[in-house]
Motif scaffolding. Structure first.
Motif, PDB file in Angstrom:
ATOM      1  N   TYR A 276       0.714   3.653  -1.558  1.00 54.92           N
ATOM      2  CA  TYR A 276      -0.449   4.417  -1.996  1.00 54.92           C
ATOM      3  C   TYR A 276      -1.239   4.951  -0.790  1.00 54.92           C
ATOM      4  O   TYR A 276      -1.714   6.082  -0.787  1.00 54.92           O
ATOM      5  N   GLY A 277      -1.379   4.090   0.229  1.00 51.70           N
ATOM      6  CA  GLY A 277      -2.089   4.529   1.422  1.00 51.70           C
ATOM      7  C   GLY A 277      -1.378   5.679   2.108  1.00 51.70           C
ATOM      8  O   GLY A 277      -2.000   6.643   2.551  1.00 51.70           O
ATOM      9  N   ALA A 278      -0.043   5.575   2.181  1.00 50.43           N
ATOM     10  CA  ALA A 278       0.730   6.653   2.794  1.00 50.43           C
ATOM     11  C   ALA A 278       0.630   7.942   1.986  1.00 50.43           C
ATOM     12  O   ALA A 278       0.766   9.045   2.527  1.00 50.43           O
ATOM     13  N   ALA A 279       0.382   7.811   0.675  1.00 50.36           N
ATOM     14  CA  ALA A 279       0.249   8.983  -0.192  1.00 50.36           C
ATOM     15  C   ALA A 279      -1.165   9.566  -0.155  1.00 50.36           C
ATOM     16  O   ALA A 279      -1.447  10.539  -0.859  1.00 50.36           O
ATOM     17  N   GLY A 280      -2.046   8.952   0.620  1.00 47.65           N
ATOM     18  CA  GLY A 280      -3.381   9.510   0.801  1.00 47.65           C
ATOM     19  C   GLY A 280      -4.497   8.836   0.038  1.00 47.65           C
ATOM     20  O   GLY A 280      -5.623   9.346   0.007  1.00 47.65           O
ATOM     21  N   ALA A 281      -4.228   7.682  -0.579  1.00 43.22           N
ATOM     22  CA  ALA A 281      -5.301   6.973  -1.282  1.00 43.22           C
ATOM     23  C   ALA A 281      -6.340   6.498  -0.285  1.00 43.22           C
ATOM     24  O   ALA A 281      -6.003   5.947   0.767  1.00 43.22           O
ATOM     25  N   ARG A 282      -7.598   6.681  -0.606  1.00 39.65           N
ATOM     26  CA  ARG A 282      -8.684   6.319   0.308  1.00 39.65           C
ATOM     27  C   ARG A 282      -9.306   4.978  -0.013  1.00 39.65           C
ATOM     28  O   ARG A 282     -10.077   4.440   0.787  1.00 39.65           O
TER      29      ARG A 282
END
Length: 395
Positions: A276-282
């Motif tokens: 999720y972080g790699a997909a841009g989740a903040r």
């Protein structure tokens, strides 16, 4: 770790056909027979919105591949997955990332009239029933599944039995003694070491990652409030992720040294957040039990760089009893494996008493960084107070 293919049974079909209910029934039957089994609802491993450009199936496939090694390390013999898919190309998105899976796709179908009845009986989004019927009609024209099973007029238990029969007594091999995961510890909670090759951790960011953990006693509303907070945040345009810990740690029989499944849940949470972080989740919103400081620390160690805030929801005995009774009667969102659903009044009363005792114990030790009262308040109101207490979160 074993290198032989791990059986994966994927139950698919239109919304409302009973994928999750049948999947959980299969999971329960297999685990009772001594086969160490894991269950996943595909919806629960793709809650990262607004969706990345790669789409729903890509992020689900990446999530499944990321947590797959963690199930194998726990000695799982087979995995039951429920979720929507409707083409060979979509299935291939998963199999390309899971070379160690022996996949069987089983499509459940039902006639339109009965599908309408089931969908409306769920009590959730009846406005989508026409869309579900249209889905079913298109699926009936497809041929991607290995097995297609008609569920008209059949109970969940009957369908679960028929799935195994049609799949040749799935999983192959039947009951067998399996590993129980890492070595047992004499006392205390199971160890949850840092990241490893089988447990990727979230990538470094330019600053602390805001993580909100909604905790509290059974039936207090952790998942419902957590999802509402998640929904409110994504409506602002901020890409956020949500994880219900119970939904990523369904494994039975449980390891003797990890009866509550915290080791597996923590590793799976870290693996999901990495994607999720790699997909841009903040930011990340988590719901689940957090009754001990060392339990929370075990999760935090696998989320390096996380700025973790634990918010404990509280409710009095009368409110908890009311919510337990509602869930027992099938009220609230449909959650795979809700163990309160269908219990008799005596059992529900005992569940409510245990929940009240747990809430009182958490109050005595002042668990969590924040405490929010939920008595007499709507989910939206509680979520609003949580966000107000957090200030300009997740910025």
């Amino acid at each position: 770790m074993r290198s032989d293919p791990l059986p994966l049974l994927w139950l698919c079909g239109p919304s409302g056909v009973g994928k999750s209910s049948v999947g959980w029934e299969l999971f329960a039957r297999l685990s009772r027979s001594g086969i160490k089994t894991a269950f996943l609802d595909a919806d629960q491993i793709s809650l990262c919105y607004p969706l990345p450009e790669s789409g729903t199936h890509r992020i689900r496939a990446q999530s499944l591949a990321a947590i797959w090694p963690n199930f194998r390390e726990e000695g799982v013999r087979c995995v039951v997955l429920s979720g929507f898919v409707d083409t060979r190309e979509e299935v291939r998105e998963y199999t390309d990332l899971l070379p160690e899976a022996a996949l069987t796709v089983c499509r459940l179908r039902v006639d339109p009239a009965e599908l309408r009845e089931r969908f409306i009986a769920r009590g959730w989004r009846p406005d989508l029933v026409a869309e579900a019927v249209a889905e079913a009609e298109l699926l009936d024209l497809s041929d991607f599944a290995d097995i297609c099973l008609d569920t008209d007029g059949r109970t969940v238990s009957e369908v679960a039995r028929m799935v195994r029969e049609r799949a040749g007594g799935w999983p192959p091999g039947g009951p067998a003694k399996t590993p129980t995961g890492p070595a047992e510890t004499p006392t205390g909670p199971a160890p949850m070491p840092g990241g490893s090759a089988s447990c990727p951790v979230a990538p470094p960011t330019s600053g602390p990652v805001p993580v909100l953990w909604l905790s509290g006693a059974d039936a207090v509303g952790k998942s419902t409030v957590g999802y509402e907070v998640f929904t409110q945040i994504i409506r602002t345009g901020v890409r956020a992720a949500y994880v219900d810990l119970k939904q990523i740690g369904a494994l039975r029989p449980a390891a003797a040294d990890d009866p509550d499944g915290h080791r597996l849940k923590a590793r799976n949470l870290a693996a999901l957040w990495a994607g999720y972080g790699a997909a841009g989740a903040r930011c990340l919103i988590v719901s689940g039990h957090a009754d001990r400081d060392d339990t929370v620390r075990g999760y935090a160690e696998l989320l390096p760089g996380a700025a973790l805030t634990v918010c404990r929801l509280h409710a009095g005995p009368a409110t908890l009893a009311e919510r337990v009774a509602r869930r027992g009667g099938g009220g609230g969102p449909a959650i795979p494996g809700d163990e309160m659903k269908g219990l008799d009044s005596g059992a529900l009363r005992r569940v409510a008493e245990r929940a009240a005792g747990e809430a009182a114990a958490l109050d005595r030790v002042k668990a969590g960084d924040l405490r929010v009262e939920t008595d007499g308040r709507s989910v939206r109101e509680v979520a609003g107070e949580v966000r107000a207490l957090l200030g300009d979160w997740p910025n």
